[in-house]
Design a protein around this motif. Structure first.
Motif, PDB file in Angstrom:
ATOM      1  N   VAL A 150      -2.105  11.442   0.680  1.00  0.00           N
ATOM      2  CA  VAL A 150      -3.188  10.447   0.704  1.00  0.00           C
ATOM      3  C   VAL A 150      -3.140   9.627   1.986  1.00  0.00           C
ATOM      4  O   VAL A 150      -4.172   9.343   2.606  1.00  0.00           O
ATOM      5  CB  VAL A 150      -3.088   9.516  -0.526  1.00  0.00           C
ATOM      6  N   LEU A 151      -1.926   9.267   2.406  1.00  0.00           N
ATOM      7  CA  LEU A 151      -1.774   8.381   3.568  1.00  0.00           C
ATOM      8  C   LEU A 151      -1.521   9.136   4.863  1.00  0.00           C
ATOM      9  O   LEU A 151      -1.254   8.524   5.904  1.00  0.00           O
ATOM     10  CB  LEU A 151      -0.639   7.385   3.302  1.00  0.00           C
ATOM     11  N   GLY A 152      -1.603  10.465   4.811  1.00  0.00           N
ATOM     12  CA  GLY A 152      -1.457  11.269   6.019  1.00  0.00           C
ATOM     13  C   GLY A 152      -0.081  11.216   6.625  1.00  0.00           C
ATOM     14  O   GLY A 152       0.078  11.261   7.856  1.00  0.00           O
ATOM     15  N   LYS A 153       0.945  11.157   5.779  1.00  0.00           N
ATOM     16  CA  LYS A 153       2.320  11.062   6.242  1.00  0.00           C
ATOM     17  C   LYS A 153       3.099  12.334   5.894  1.00  0.00           C
ATOM     18  O   LYS A 153       2.688  13.098   5.019  1.00  0.00           O
ATOM     19  CB  LYS A 153       3.004   9.844   5.612  1.00  0.00           C
ATOM     20  N   PRO A 154       4.229  12.583   6.572  1.00  0.00           N
ATOM     21  CA  PRO A 154       5.052  13.751   6.236  1.00  0.00           C
ATOM     22  C   PRO A 154       5.447  13.749   4.762  1.00  0.00           C
ATOM     23  O   PRO A 154       5.544  12.698   4.127  1.00  0.00           O
ATOM     24  CB  PRO A 154       6.272  13.589   7.140  1.00  0.00           C
ATOM     25  N   THR A 155       5.689  14.924   4.228  1.00  0.00           N
ATOM     26  CA  THR A 155       5.970  15.094   2.810  1.00  0.00           C
ATOM     27  C   THR A 155       7.066  14.148   2.323  1.00  0.00           C
ATOM     28  O   THR A 155       8.138  14.059   2.933  1.00  0.00           O
ATOM     29  CB  THR A 155       6.384  16.544   2.521  1.00  0.00           C
ATOM     30  N   SER A 156       6.758  13.457   1.246  1.00  0.00           N
ATOM     31  CA  SER A 156       7.711  12.602   0.519  1.00  0.00           C
ATOM     32  C   SER A 156       8.221  11.402   1.312  1.00  0.00           C
ATOM     33  O   SER A 156       9.239  10.802   0.951  1.00  0.00           O
ATOM     34  CB  SER A 156       8.898  13.432   0.000  1.00  0.00           C
ATOM     35  N   THR A 157       7.528  11.029   2.386  1.00  0.00           N
ATOM     36  CA  THR A 157       7.947   9.823   3.109  1.00  0.00           C
ATOM     37  C   THR A 157       7.335   8.562   2.489  1.00  0.00           C
ATOM     38  O   THR A 157       7.795   7.453   2.762  1.00  0.00           O
ATOM     39  CB  THR A 157       7.550   9.892   4.592  1.00  0.00           C
ATOM     40  N   MET A 158       6.308   8.746   1.656  1.00  0.00           N
ATOM     41  CA  MET A 158       5.741   7.643   0.889  1.00  0.00           C
ATOM     42  C   MET A 158       6.024   7.906  -0.587  1.00  0.00           C
ATOM     43  O   MET A 158       5.775   9.011  -1.075  1.00  0.00           O
ATOM     44  CB  MET A 158       4.233   7.517   1.126  1.00  0.00           C
ATOM     45  N   ARG A 159       6.532   6.899  -1.273  1.00  0.00           N
ATOM     46  CA  ARG A 159       6.950   7.124  -2.651  1.00  0.00           C
ATOM     47  C   ARG A 159       6.337   6.063  -3.565  1.00  0.00           C
ATOM     48  O   ARG A 159       6.067   4.940  -3.143  1.00  0.00           O
ATOM     49  CB  ARG A 159       8.480   7.099  -2.765  1.00  0.00           C
ATOM     50  N   LEU A 160       6.134   6.448  -4.818  1.00  0.00           N
ATOM     51  CA  LEU A 160       5.639   5.523  -5.830  1.00  0.00           C
ATOM     52  C   LEU A 160       6.818   5.010  -6.635  1.00  0.00           C
ATOM     53  O   LEU A 160       7.658   5.800  -7.096  1.00  0.00           O
ATOM     54  CB  LEU A 160       4.646   6.230  -6.758  1.00  0.00           C
ATOM     55  N   VAL A 161       6.907   3.685  -6.809  1.00  0.00           N
ATOM     56  CA  VAL A 161       8.022   3.109  -7.565  1.00  0.00           C
ATOM     57  C   VAL A 161       7.479   2.184  -8.655  1.00  0.00           C
ATOM     58  O   VAL A 161       6.364   1.663  -8.558  1.00  0.00           O
ATOM     59  CB  VAL A 161       9.014   2.353  -6.654  1.00  0.00           C
ATOM     60  N   TYR A 162       8.311   1.980  -9.680  1.00  0.00           N
ATOM     61  CA  TYR A 162       7.931   1.274 -10.900  1.00  0.00           C
ATOM     62  C   TYR A 162       8.923   0.140 -11.145  1.00  0.00           C
ATOM     63  O   TYR A 162      10.134   0.357 -11.141  1.00  0.00           O
ATOM     64  CB  TYR A 162       7.946   2.288 -12.046  1.00  0.00           C
TER      65      TYR A 162
END
Length: 332
Positions: A161-173
């Motif tokens: 979605v953010l146009g970044k390399p795989t798994s460099t942006m993560r969803l946390v809870y």
């Protein structure tokens, strides 16, 4: 004096000290709690309720909702308990990544569903995340918070979605039942440890007066600012423009909130939440700056050049109360 007598005397003295400390503690707590108003004036009704499960992403629109110390809640749906982080677990927002605004989350039981115009739908089971993951430490405005990582699929989805390399942006809870700490709270405002919510910027509840937004739109020339640009929890219908500047307490139905501070506004308001595009003239922020700067008695700009629009509030009635559309809104 015998040993027994000395022991009894010491015990009585200790009990007196403990009792005095206990009484002092409860007196302190009582003094810390604001005295709630006894007289209220109705100013309108509740027109909209919004919950933002993921910080900087789209809202969920509700007809009724529960109030908790961490913010609004409807089952597993809770306000700002998830956020996107980079590979160092520092939070990111739509201020830098406007595409986050196009993410439309929904929650059914414990299943979080994510939609975006350019992506396939993704589902995340929050119950499994909480049960199977160990807490990690993330950062929100330089404050450390405990979080659960929502896994590789969510990381890959948000990275695309953010146009970044795989798994460099993560969803946390958010991995706590307590409000997070607040970095360097302004000394002019009285925050308590139960005011700051989960992952919200400052406090758990935000109210917007629709009449104030209408007045702003009358001043704008080349754009229209819907109230969705201001990401409120509650939208008030029926008041006069900027009446909210003078309110100390707000009651929605039977739920009482204290106004902690005005809500100061940033560049996020210049991004259209429907398109993710920035306004080339930085509107409506520039117009707001022309007439909605906070004037402090000492002349110091504690909020920089951020203009005000809306109220930051904290719950002062017992948690667990329900708020519904068309509830009367009172102020004091």
């Amino acid at each position: 004096m015998s040993f027994k007598a000395s022991y009894a005397t010491a015990a009585i003295a200790s009990a007196g000290v403990i009792g005095g400390a206990y009484a002092a503690y409860h007196l302190y707590n009582k003094l810390q709690k604001p005295k709630l108003p006894e007289e209220w004036t109705q100013v309108g009704t509740l027109k909209n309720i919004y919950v933002y499960p993921i910080k900087s992403c789209g809202p969920v629109i509700l007809n009724s909702v529960e109030c908790t110390l961490l913010g609004l809640k409807s089952g597993w749906l809770r306000d700002r308990v998830l956020m996107v982080v980079d590979d160092k677990y520092n939070f990111v927002t739509a201020r830098v990544y406007p595409d986050l605004l196009l993410v439309k989350p929904s929650v059914n039981n414990s299943i979080l569903t994510l939609k975006h115009p350019d992506m396939e739908t993704l589902s995340v089971n929050l119950a499994e995340v909480a049960a199977l993951q160990s807490p990690k430490i993330a950062s929100v405005w330089q404050v450390q918070v405990p979080v659960y990582d929502c896994g590789g699929e969510a990381a890959e989805w948000f990275s695309k979605v953010l146009g970044k390399p795989t798994s460099t942006m993560r969803l946390v809870y958010y991995a706590s039942q307590n409000c997070r700490s607040l970095r360097g709270a302004n000394s002019m405002y009285k925050f308590t440890k139960n005011d700051t919510g989960a992952l919200s910027d400052e406090v758990s509840f935000n109210l917007l007066n629709e009449a104030s937004v209408d007045d702003l739109n009358n001043r704008l020339k080349d754009c229209n600012a819907s109230h969705s640009r201001f990401r409120p929890n509650f939208v008030l219908d029926g008041a006069q423009p900027y009446d909210e500047d003078n309110w100390k307490f707000v009651k929605i139905g039977e739920n009482v909130f204290e106004v902690i501070k005005p809500c100061t506004r940033c560049v996020l308001t210049t991004i259209d939440p429907e398109t993710g595009l920035r306004d080339v003239k930085a509107e409506p922020l520039e117009t707001l700056k022309s007439y909605r700067q906070i004037q402090y008695p000492d002349g110091h700009k504690n909020e920089g050049n951020s203009p005000r629009m809306g109220l930051q509030m904290s719950l002062r009635s017992p948690p667990g109360g329900t708020i519904s559309l068309n509830d009367p809104i009172y102020v004091a």
